[in-house]
Design a protein around this motif. Structure first.
Motif, short mmCIF file in Angstrom:
data_model
loop_
_atom_site.label_atom_id
_atom_site.label_comp_id
_atom_site.label_asym_id
_atom_site.label_seq_id
_atom_site.Cartn_x
_atom_site.Cartn_y
_atom_site.Cartn_z
N PHE A 16 0.66 -1.19 0.01
CA PHE A 16 -0.03 -0.16 -0.10
C PHE A 16 0.81 1.21 -0.13
N VAL A 17 2.20 1.20 0.07
CA VAL A 17 3.07 2.33 0.36
C VAL A 17 2.86 3.23 -0.80
N ARG A 18 2.75 2.95 -2.07
CA ARG A 18 2.65 3.92 -3.32
C ARG A 18 1.49 4.66 -3.16
N HIS A 19 0.31 3.85 -2.48
CA HIS A 19 -1.21 4.51 -2.42
C HIS A 19 -1.14 5.37 -1.39
N TYR A 20 -0.72 5.06 -0.40
CA TYR A 20 -0.58 5.99 0.91
C TYR A 20 0.00 7.31 0.60
N LEU A 21 1.35 7.23 -0.12
CA LEU A 21 2.04 8.04 -0.59
C LEU A 21 1.15 9.36 -1.24
N PHE A 22 0.35 8.70 -2.37
CA PHE A 22 -0.38 9.48 -3.03
C PHE A 22 -1.70 10.21 -2.53
N VAL A 23 -2.25 9.38 -1.34
CA VAL A 23 -3.20 10.03 -0.51
C VAL A 23 -2.76 10.98 0.27
N PHE A 24 -1.70 10.96 0.84
CA PHE A 24 -1.00 11.89 1.86
C PHE A 24 -0.56 13.04 0.95
N THR A 25 -0.11 13.09 -0.34
CA THR A 25 0.57 14.17 -0.70
C THR A 25 -0.12 14.60 -2.03
N GLY A 26 -0.98 13.80 -2.52
CA GLY A 26 -1.72 14.30 -3.88
C GLY A 26 -0.66 14.27 -5.20
N VAL A 27 0.35 13.62 -4.94
CA VAL A 27 1.52 13.33 -5.99
C VAL A 27 1.75 11.86 -6.02
N HIS A 28 1.85 11.35 -7.30
CA HIS A 28 2.35 9.95 -7.57
C HIS A 28 3.88 9.76 -7.41
N PRO A 29 4.19 8.61 -6.32
CA PRO A 29 5.37 8.88 -5.99
C PRO A 29 6.52 8.26 -7.25
N ARG A 30 7.51 8.36 -7.11
CA ARG A 30 8.66 7.74 -8.37
C ARG A 30 8.82 6.38 -7.66
N GLU A 31 8.92 5.39 -8.60
CA GLU A 31 9.16 3.99 -8.28
C GLU A 31 10.33 4.06 -7.59
N GLU A 32 11.21 4.52 -7.90
CA GLU A 32 12.54 4.12 -6.88
C GLU A 32 12.32 4.65 -5.33
#
Length: 224
Positions: free
Chosen positions: A190-206
């Motif tokens: 869920f990490v990448r999805h949490y990051l998007f929810v918290f920031t409104g930005v899609h995280p970089r895969e790296e």
């Protein structure tokens, strides 16, 4: 609690034992911290701690003036570990806001940066002490301000930065309080999805992969 001494001798910078001294100030603090977390502040008593370490309680007074002096030291250690640790993570350099939040996520994984059990013990203590409640409120404010500043550095408007800081902070407190004990792989998925929810930005895969690698390595290392 068992009857065997609970001493923490894994710190190379710990005070050396000299002469007839069987325990150090750090030993008293470490055992008191263990009791605070497991049994609550009411059980942090000089006689109880002395029995845990199999020493005379008179040695306590070489290091502390009173039980209150010990309790004050516990609160100082909590602030130095949790509040200072969280703030330091928010101030680490990162190329993006999602990378900055990944830095913060390290607190969720590593108790040396943020001891969740200790934080809950202090929150429980605050229900019984107005002084501790005020210290906790001050600490929460400092943490939220640090998170807000983190979002501000990446161009968020203040009201959005403050809102996202609160969502991130209070969500993590609730998440830990729920004690879900979900499998590591499920949580990390869920990490990448949490990051998007918290920031409104899609995280970089790296960024996602780097944090997942850190978390897996840390948790696997603790299970060995």
């Amino acid at each position: 609690m068992g009857s065997k001494p609970i001493l923490h001798r894994d710190d190379p910078s710990a005070e050396p034992l000299v002469g007839n001294i069987k325990v150090t100030r750090d030993d008293w603090l470490n055992v008191a911290m263990d009791v605070l977390v497991s049994d609550g502040v009411e059980q942090v008593k000089v006689l109880n701690l002395a029995e845990q370490m199999a020493v005379s309680r008179s040695s306590f007074y070489w290091y502390f003036k009173s039980r209150q002096d010990l309790l004050d030291a516990l609160l100082s250690k909590w602030q130095a570990t949790n509040t200072a640790g969280l703030i330091a993570q928010t101030e680490l350099p990162a190329e993006s806001i999602t990378g900055a939040v990944c830095n913060l996520f390290h607190c969720v994984v590593d108790p040396a940066l943020f001891d969740t059990a200790l934080d809950f013990a202090v929150r429980d203590w605050a229900r019984r002490s107005g002084t501790v409640r005020r210290m906790l409120d001050q600490s929460d404010t400092q943490r939220l301000n640090a998170l807000t500043d983190m979002f501000l550095r990446y161009g968020y408007a203040r009201v959005e930065a403050e809102t996202r800081a609160r969502v991130l902070y209070y969500m993590q407190i609730g998440y830990d309080l729920a004690q879900l004990y979900e499998p590591i792989n499920q949580r990390l998925s869920f990490v990448r999805h949490y990051l998007f929810v918290f920031t409104g930005v899609h995280p970089r895969e790296e960024e996602v992969e780097a944090f997942q690698s850190f978390a897996r390595g840390f948790w696997e290392g603790r299970q060995r």
